[in-house]
Design a protein around this motif. Structure first.
Motif, mmCIF file in Angstrom:
data_model
loop_
_atom_site.group_PDB
_atom_site.id
_atom_site.type_symbol
_atom_site.label_atom_id
_atom_site.label_comp_id
_atom_site.label_asym_id
_atom_site.label_seq_id
_atom_site.Cartn_x
_atom_site.Cartn_y
_atom_site.Cartn_z
ATOM 1 N N LEU B 34 -34.864 2.053 -49.436
ATOM 2 C CA LEU B 34 -35.881 2.689 -50.237
ATOM 3 C C LEU B 34 -36.429 1.715 -51.273
ATOM 4 N N LEU B 180 -33.018 23.903 -39.050
ATOM 5 C CA LEU B 180 -32.027 23.768 -40.115
ATOM 6 C C LEU B 180 -31.637 25.140 -40.664
ATOM 7 N N THR B 290 -44.325 12.521 -53.454
ATOM 8 C CA THR B 290 -43.110 13.080 -52.872
ATOM 9 C C THR B 290 -42.010 13.121 -53.916
ATOM 10 N N ARG D 172 -29.203 11.548 -53.264
ATOM 11 C CA ARG D 172 -29.690 12.818 -52.741
ATOM 12 C C ARG D 172 -31.186 12.942 -53.010
ATOM 13 N N LEU D 174 -33.280 10.479 -53.706
ATOM 14 C CA LEU D 174 -34.077 9.453 -53.037
ATOM 15 C C LEU D 174 -34.224 9.740 -51.553
ATOM 16 N N VAL D 175 -33.216 10.350 -50.991
ATOM 17 C CA VAL D 175 -33.329 10.718 -49.583
ATOM 18 C C VAL D 175 -34.477 11.702 -49.402
ATOM 19 N N ASP D 176 -34.565 12.632 -50.335
ATOM 20 C CA ASP D 176 -35.690 13.571 -50.282
ATOM 21 C C ASP D 176 -37.009 12.834 -50.364
ATOM 22 N N VAL D 177 -37.050 11.861 -51.267
ATOM 23 C CA VAL D 177 -38.284 11.112 -51.413
ATOM 24 C C VAL D 177 -38.601 10.381 -50.111
ATOM 25 N N MET D 178 -37.550 9.896 -49.504
ATOM 26 C CA MET D 178 -37.715 9.138 -48.263
ATOM 27 C C MET D 178 -38.331 9.996 -47.161
ATOM 28 N N THR D 179 -38.073 11.300 -47.200
ATOM 29 C CA THR D 179 -38.652 12.152 -46.159
ATOM 30 C C THR D 179 -40.173 12.129 -46.229
ATOM 31 N N GLY D 180 -40.701 11.737 -47.383
ATOM 32 C CA GLY D 180 -42.149 11.771 -47.534
ATOM 33 C C GLY D 180 -42.835 10.467 -47.204
ATOM 34 N N VAL D 214 -36.296 4.346 -40.692
ATOM 35 C CA VAL D 214 -36.728 4.728 -42.041
ATOM 36 C C VAL D 214 -37.149 6.199 -42.050
ATOM 37 N N ILE D 217 -33.549 8.461 -40.900
ATOM 38 C CA ILE D 217 -32.370 8.543 -41.758
ATOM 39 C C ILE D 217 -32.410 9.760 -42.691
ATOM 40 N N PRO D 218 -33.515 9.980 -43.396
ATOM 41 C CA PRO D 218 -33.481 11.131 -44.301
ATOM 42 C C PRO D 218 -33.257 12.457 -43.578
ATOM 43 N N VAL D 219 -33.798 12.591 -42.391
ATOM 44 C CA VAL D 219 -33.596 13.843 -41.653
ATOM 45 C C VAL D 219 -32.116 13.987 -41.294
ATOM 46 N N VAL D 221 -29.550 12.594 -42.826
ATOM 47 C CA VAL D 221 -28.757 12.827 -44.038
ATOM 48 C C VAL D 221 -28.876 14.276 -44.482
ATOM 49 N N ARG D 222 -30.110 14.749 -44.565
ATOM 50 C CA ARG D 222 -30.309 16.097 -45.082
ATOM 51 C C ARG D 222 -29.612 17.138 -44.223
ATOM 52 N N SER D 223 -29.813 17.047 -42.916
ATOM 53 C CA SER D 223 -29.224 18.105 -42.096
ATOM 54 C C SER D 223 -27.706 17.983 -42.059
#
Ligand SMILES: Nc1ncnc2c1ncn2[C@@H]1O[C@H](COP(=O)(O)OP(=O)(O)OP(=O)(O)O)[C@@H](O)[C@H]1O
Ligand SMILES: Nc1ncnc2c1ncn2[C@@H]1O[C@H](COP(=O)(O)OP(=O)(O)OP(=O)(O)O)[C@@H](O)[C@H]1O
Ligand SMILES: [Mg+2]
Ligand SMILES: [Mg+2]
Ligand SMILES: O=P([O-])([O-])[O-]
Lengths: 337, 311, 259, 355, 259
Positions: B34, B180, B290, D172, D174-180, D214, D217-219, D221-223
């Motif tokens: 990131l 989900l 985001t 947590r 940043l992972v959300d941010v990564m989804t965008g 890229v 990964i967020p998907v 991680v989140r699920s």
């Protein structure tokens, strides 16, 4: 794959290797045809072409990422300086390889053979003429029964060489009804926007009363406007488009191998269709790697050959280069080493 | 306190150390990725932000350029989520608690397939089927609800409006949210479902008492994933939307705001020099967007952490 | 208010497995009935079939009749939701809602019926129910904390408070005191005595003394063998069952063992 | 104590309170069936789409009726049932429409040549997707191989180790941010990254895999995180109490318990990226020929192939567009098989017993 | 094998909340110690601190000393995993692993630690442990079925079987019989008697008779009041505690109540 398996044995030439290019998507269909012809003749060669757009293609070529570029526009002065560097101080070889008419397409049930003058086309796309039975349109089409329905002009939503050539034509010929100049990005609001040639075609097909512009070969069953050139109306045929090259002037002040065309949009000559897109392939005069130079040279030679031009005409609907012109171009290609 | 200090130095076994190390390393990889993306966007984007209007193709300052895009991005994403989230929760609930069990597995499977359709196909479907089908609907909206600015019209002749694009986006994010949510609904402890039923709860009341509170953070996470996809979707929007850089809330006309991602796809090909930087900078703006949205969502989840379902 | 229950010829299945077979038993209104028997003999299963909680488990089904004041619970047009509202239940394992506070847990059932409740009214119900369950003093200062932070016994009493808050007419309790200390147990037993005046109560217990103390009627379940269904061996007034049971198995179970 | 005998006579008042006043049992079924029938006629029949709406209105009679007869609670329940079912039916429309489009247009193309030929030296009719199929399989597999371990371990970190830690909160978030991150930006990023090492113009399958990672990964991680969160602490405690180290507890108790969800999540993540076009075009490029080497040269993929087959179809456009639909259908089939495999995995390995 | 335990001055916290205060108690090797006391007084909490299970809860911590054969469990270099391997535990709420069959559940201690075992050896352990827990007959035909399909009592016995299968040196049991019927209870009590020969056993129970029957030493915990920490009031030989306790609170708790 099956079709690749048998290739190895019967190679008729001693060329081998991979040649990478990138650039204009307009050429893509033609490049496919050339790939076929070239790879069949030289079965140990693979040619790749990424249709990432003219801008991207030129940039990657200038960075040294690809051996040649496809571009709807010739290099500008800035780029020429960069190209010098990229090509080990040699000139670029920049040649028009693909000339294709841009058709003004429309979808108006009941109206066939629409004819329009440049002024009217400009006004329609400018948004000043809004209904099909506008007197200006009626004047061009005395025999047609024009409905009282609104006109929906469709333009490209992506930046494109097609738009640039089309607007260049409008600017030159519309006598002021088109005011936004010659641009790659559609400059005015209003009307429909669609992505890519196929998007424009789809949009024109799906709506009624729509009018747009697209590579003539992709127009399918849609009506194609015959545009007014001089006193007659010319339809977008290959021959009419090919003839435009004869009226084109070469841009002055560039290297001899850098053949940049200035298309005369305002021509009044009979049987010439002036809304065409000329797309170039750009390479170096010298390459560090002589095998690469060999490949590029062989490739371009094939591309502008009679066979190559014919193949493109068949599978991409382009207008083949005239023999005279091919000779001139071949001379430039021959300087590659 | 003494004991906490002691606990920290407690030796761990090699297996644990390795496993923990791997986990932390994985987490840090994400951080690094990131950071990489952010760095890339910033370094490449800043010149685009600072470029003067005459150095770039769009011929305006960056702010003027990007504001309509931000507007369009948010509008499309909000519309898409507003349509997708309720339907997704409904579908998930239907599959987990309403449908006959045997049927449910198959249904879930079928909905998951939607996630697999390539964006290009969504694009083509959007143009050739959906947009066309919606033309009469938009006409009707304009005639009957035209007094509302949202439906002011004139209705698009081809139906390729921001509302159509939002519907396509909604269909695209639907399976993400549904899948989900469904898994989470299925995990609701029997114990709690039975507690609710034994109190004389109807099926819906059981959902309210036992399922939703338990699944709350999961639903938000799922929606965030969906939002991410809606914000970032490139090709489908680029293909479906009749975009021009305006700000309008008119949902059914052919002049629509573009989205950041679609705009990058549409202009990147022919862009050179500082224009490319400006496009990447718009990517950075999306990134920050985001960031903000998630920040808000996180804040909501954190507020009731004590009451989380685990345990 | 209280209801009588009449069970006749009830077979209870988990899928193909017949867990309880051929139970016929009347349960009088305003009385306490205790179910006793060895582990796995189907007491919980049978109890759950009395308010149609059994069918919540996948593949589980029942055949036979359960009449509540003459109405068959398993009739086609009978709504299990109404059945369960009238027949409350406390489970073997405490199951407070983890996402709700203590007060919300108590009011969970109540809120379903009357959407709007005055704050004072709600407070009142919470206090009354928690007092009845003997939990008020321990939690009155943390009514807004999550219910999952309580000790095992506290959680169980919270569930009892939740069940009685809705004032059902029949109350089914599956080993309600197994997690409780003697003091809390006696609070619950007092509560049962209290409730008996208005409600019908059925309780499963492993504690013979408890059965003897609280129940009017006792029913003994047993297993003929492994893999066999559980059966009702005998039932009768508690005094008689504990002093002079008819079946030798009952006697062995009650006498031979401590509680 | 003697128990009073129960009264055998049913009292009507009791019947009332037990049964409530309820709709006749046939009513919901009848109206439901009528609605379904009407809707089917509306969708497939000649009458028109508006019938679907009429069908819905027919179904909506039940909650209204229930409101009058059964009262608010029952009516609400019935209404929600209607809503939930409606949601499902709504979801089926685009699904049905897309699937029928893809299948009806894609199926005729599928044939042995389609799967065994590349597009090398093919103009117009014929040719196949062998090269793109292989490219998609390789690149997606590589992306999964990168993302699943990273994603899963990150989720493990978040749930099992990071509880309450600042790093975990940040990750947590940043992972959300990564989804965008828009897919095209992921592609540009991967390209920029690879240019650093391999110079300009680089095209590599593995680069595509990195770009997809890229996005993936967020998907993952989140699920995975949500699924791990649902594993009851009781089970962890049971395992610790047996003297099982934490990492084994995670591997052997937590992960198996959450397996069904994790597998769904991973499948979803794969499905999410397998159809990506923009990033692959930038870094993996386009070629007509087969390339099995992830680390050298251009690699065709199904989405890129599909995209260009549609955008630049050649003359006449027919064959190319047909191939595009065929490729889209193949992509769907791949994901379907993947889904099936995932379901089998979770069927055989997830918690036994209930459900 | 058996170990003695010496607890001195142990304070146990949940975050800032002091749940148990200042406990000092010796537990002799090869003996059974019973913890009794009202609900919420911290018995479970204290028990869990004896094998470092307490610290698994977030924010939970301990200060003070727990010596096992002179070794401080909370010493810096002590690995909680080893502690727990040595000191087994049965929980108040049965918690079989849902992903495992009955047999696998019994072998969980070995399996999860990837111990290699011959099939025959494994079968042997399964049978022996299930027999000891009095569950063998009921489940021997369905060893490969999931553990979650058992009745409450069966699940609890399964958990006991799982705990003893690893042969820990100390066994902590938190109300192991609360879900059990008298027969199973007596099986478990017999088991405790049996195990006592080799192991040290600590058991929490609400059942005074059980405490009296199985334990050598009894410890009484109580709460000074709501929100106050639990404390150890007194401990001593079971006989003395039940006949002649020192503290009046103990007497009240034991005497004033039934079991
Ligand atoms: N969900 C289920 N699926 C399949 N069988 C079950 C299920 N629950 C219980 N059983 C079986 O049904 C039988 C009766 O179980 P039940 O729980 O009613 O026993 P119980 O008398 O309540 O025992 P306990 O006193 O131990 O709670 C047992 O053999 C048990 O294994
Ligand atoms: N996870 C937790 N977080 C915070 N407080 C807790 C937690 N678990 C227990 N407590 C509190 O600690 C105190 C002691 O609880 P504990 O579970 O040890 O009681 P107990 O003696 O075992 O009671 P019971 O006999 O009812 O099981 C109680 O006040 C309880 O509310
Ligand atoms: Mg039971
Ligand atoms: Mg306890
Ligand atoms: O060739 P285009 O730039 O118009 O796609």
């Amino acid at each position: 794959a099956e079709n690749e398996a048998g290739d190895g044995g019967e190679s008729s030439s001693d060329l081998s290797g991979t040649l990478n290019g990138a650039g204009a998507s307009s050429q893509q269909a033609a490049v496919s045809a050339w790939q076929q012809g070239f790879q069949t003749a030289n079965s140990d060669v693979t040619v790749n072409y990424d249709p990432i757009g003219s801008g991207g293609g030129r940039e990657q070529f200038l960075e040294g990422g690809t051996s040649f570029a496809g571009s709807d526009a010739y290099l500008d002065d800035d780029e020429l300086t960069q190209a010098k560097e990229r090509c080990n101080d040699s000139d670029v070889v920049s040649i028009p390889v693909y000339v294709s008419p841009i058709a003004v397409i429309y979808n108006l049930p009941g109206v066939e053979d629409l004819q329009l003058s440049p002024q009217t086309i400009g006004a329609i796309f400018e948004g000043t003429i809004t209904t099909w039975n506008d007197p200006a349109i009626a004047e061009d089409n005395p025999d047609a029964e024009l409905p009282d329905s609104p006109i929906t002009p469709v333009h490209r939503s992506d930046d494109s060489g097609t738009t640039e050539n089309f607007t260049e034509y409008l600017e030159a010929t519309s006598e002021g009804s088109w005011t936004a100049g010659a641009v790659e990005t559609w400059p005015i609001q209003g009307g429909e926007a669609a992505n890519g040639t196929s998007g424009v075609v789809a949009a024109v097909e799906s709506g009624e009363g729509t009018i747009g512009y697209a590579d003539a070969s992709q127009a399918g069953d849609l009506g194609k406007v015959a545009v007014k050139v001089g006193e007659e109306y010319v339809a977008p045929t290959e021959e009419a488009a090919a003839r435009v090259l004869d009226t084109a002037e070469q841009v002055e002040g560039r290297a001899e191998t850098d053949i940049a065309l200035h298309i005369d949009r305002t021509t009044t000559e009979s049987g010439v269709y002036p809304i065409v897109l000329a797309s170039y392939q750009i390479a170096c005069q010298t390459y560090e790697d002589s095998a690469e130079a060999e490949l590029v040279k062989a490739w371009l030679t094939y591309v502008v050959s009679e066979d190559g031009q014919q193949a493109a005409a068949e599978s991409a609907g382009s207008a083949p280069l005239s023999d005279d012109f091919r000779e001139k171009v071949q001379a430039a290609i021959d300087t590659i080493s | 306190m003494q004991s906490t200090a002691r606990k920290r130095s407690t030796p761990t076994r090699p297996g644990d150390r390795i496993f923990r190390g791997t986990s932390v390393a994985a987490a840090l990889t994400i951080l690094a990725t990131l950071a990489g993306v952010a760095l890339f966007l910033t370094v490449e984007g800043i010149p685009g932000v600072l470029a003067s209007p005459d150095e770039v193709k769009h011929g305006t300052t960056f702010i003027d350029y990007v504001v309509p895009l931000v507007f369009g991005t948010l509008l499309a994403a909000v519309l898409a989520l507003a349509m997708a989230i309720p339907v997704a929760i409904g579908v998930a609930l239907y599959i987990s608690h309403y449908a006959p069990r045997r049927l449910a597995a198959t249904l879930g499977y079928v909905i998951d397939l939607l996630a697999a359709v390539p964006s290009v196909v969504y694009g083509v479907w959007g143009i050739s089927f959906l947009a066309t089908a919606l033309v009469p609907v938009y006409g009707w909206l304009e005639r009957t609800l035209g007094f509302i600015p949202l439906f002011a019209g004139p209705a698009s002749a081809t139906g390729r409006t921001i509302l159509t694009a939002s519907i396509v986006l909604a269909v695209m994010v639907l399976p993400v949210i549904t899948a989900l949510c469904r898994e989470i609904f299925l995990q609701t402890p029997r114990l709690h479902e039975e507690a609710a039923l034994a109190l004389g709860a109807t099926r819906w009341e059981m959902a309210k008492l036992a399922i939703f509170p338990y699944a709350r953070s999961g639903i938000i996470s799922a929606s965030m994933l969906g939002l991410g996809r809606a914000l970032g979707e490139t090709m489908a929007v680029a293909m479906v939307l009749s975009a021009s850089g305006v700000i309008t809330v008119n949902l059914i006309s052919s002049t629509n705001p573009s989205t950041i991602a679609a705009n990058i796809a549409l202009t990147f090909n022919e862009a050179t020099g500082l224009t490319v930087n400006a496009l990447i900078a718009s990517g950075l703006v999306l990134f920050l967007l985001t960031f903000l949205v998630n920040f808000a969502a996180r804040a909501i989840v954190e507020r009731r952490k004590d009451f989380s379902g685990a345990n | 208010m209280a209801k009588s229950i009449d069970v006749s010829d009830l077979n209870i299945y988990y899928g193909d497995f017949l867990a309880v077979e051929g139970v016929t038993i009347p349960v009088a209104a305003r009385s306490v009935t205790a179910f006793i028997g060895p582990s796995g003999c189907g007491k919980s299963t049978f109890l759950r079939s009395l308010n149609r909680m059994h069918e919540v488990i996948r593949g589980a089904r029942v055949d036979g009749k359960v009449l509540v004041d003459g109405q068959d619970l398993y009739a086609d047009d009978m709504d299990p939701v109404n059945v369960r509202r009238m027949i409350g239940m406390v489970f073997q394992r405490p199951n407070p809602f983890p996402t709700m506070s203590i007060a919300e847990n108590v009011l969970a059932g109540q809120k379903l019926n009357s959407k709007r409740m005055k704050k004072s009214e709600a407070d009142d119900i919470v206090e009354r129910s928690l007092r009845s369950a003997g939990l008020w003093n321990e939690v009155k200062d943390r009514l807004d904390r999550p219910g999952s932070g309580l000790s095992g016994g506290q959680q169980q009493r919270l569930c009892i408070a939740r069940a009685i808050a809705t004032q059902p007419e029949v109350l089914l309790m599956d080993e309600p005191c197994s997690a409780l200390d003697p003091i809390s147990t006696s609070v619950i037993e007092d509560l049962i005595h209290e409730l008996k005046k208005d409600y019908t109560i059925v309780i499963v217990t492993h504690n013979m003394q408890q059965a003897a103390r609280v129940s009017d009627t006792t029913a003994f379940f047993n297993l003929a063998g492994v893999g066999q269904p559980g059966r009702l061996i005998e039932h009768g007034p508690t005094e008689k069952m504990f002093s002079n049971p008819e079946d030798p198995a009952t006697e062995a179970y009650i006498q031979g063992r401590f509680g | 104590m003697q128990s009073p005998t129960s009264s055998p006579t049913p009292s009507p008042e009791i019947a009332q309170s037990l049964r409530g006043r309820s709709l006749p049992t046939w009513a919901p079924k009848a109206f439901g069936a009528a609605a379904v029938a009407l809707a089917l006629v509306g969708v497939f029949g000649p009458v028109g789409f508006w019938l679907v709406f009429v069908a819905w209105l027919v179904a909506a009679v039940i909650p209204l009726w229930s409101m009058i007869v059964e009262g608010r609670r029952k009516a609400t329940d019935r209404f929600v049932t209607l809503l939930v079912t409606t949601a499902f039916v709504i979801a089926l429309f685009p699904l049905g429409s897309i699937l029928t489009t893809v299948v009806s247009r894609g199926a005729p193309v599928l044939g042995s040549e389609f799967f065994t030929y590349s597009m090398r030296n093919i103009v117009g009719e014929g040719g196949g997707i062998y090269h793109a199929l292989m490219g998609t399989l390789l690149i997606t597999a590589a992306a999964a191989a990168i993302s699943v371990p990273i994603g899963l371990f990150t989720a493990i970190y978040l749930i099992e180790y990071g509880e309450g830690k600042r790093l975990a909160r940040w990750i947590r978030f940043l992972v959300d941010v990564m989804t965008g991150i828009p897919s095209i930006v992921a592609g540009l990023f991967a390209y920029a990254l690879f240019v650093i090492f391999f110079g300009p113009g680089v095209r590599m399958g593995i680069g595509g895999a990195v770009a997809l990672s890229v996005l993936m990964i967020p998907v993952v991680v989140r699920s995975c995180e949500e699924m791990l969160k649902l594993v009851p602490n009781e089970l962890r405690e049971a395992s610790y109490a047996l003297g099982v180290p934490k990492w084994r507890t995670i591997v052997k108790v937590v992960l198996p318990t959450a397996l069904a969800g994790i597998v769904t999540g991973v499948t979803l993540a794969v499905a999410r990226v397998i159809g990506e076009t923009a990033p692959l075009l930038i870094i993996a490029g386009l070629t007509d020929s087969v390339n099995f080497n992830l680390f050298d040269g251009r690699m065709a993929t199904l989405p890129v192939f599909t995209y260009f087959s549609i955008i630049t179809p050649g003359v006449p456009p027919g064959p190319s567009i047909e191939r595009a639909w065929g490729a889209a259908l193949v992509l769907l089939i791949i994901v379907m098989l993947l889904n099936l495999a995932a379901r089998l995995v979770s069927y055989f390995f997830s918690p036994k017993g209930e459900r």
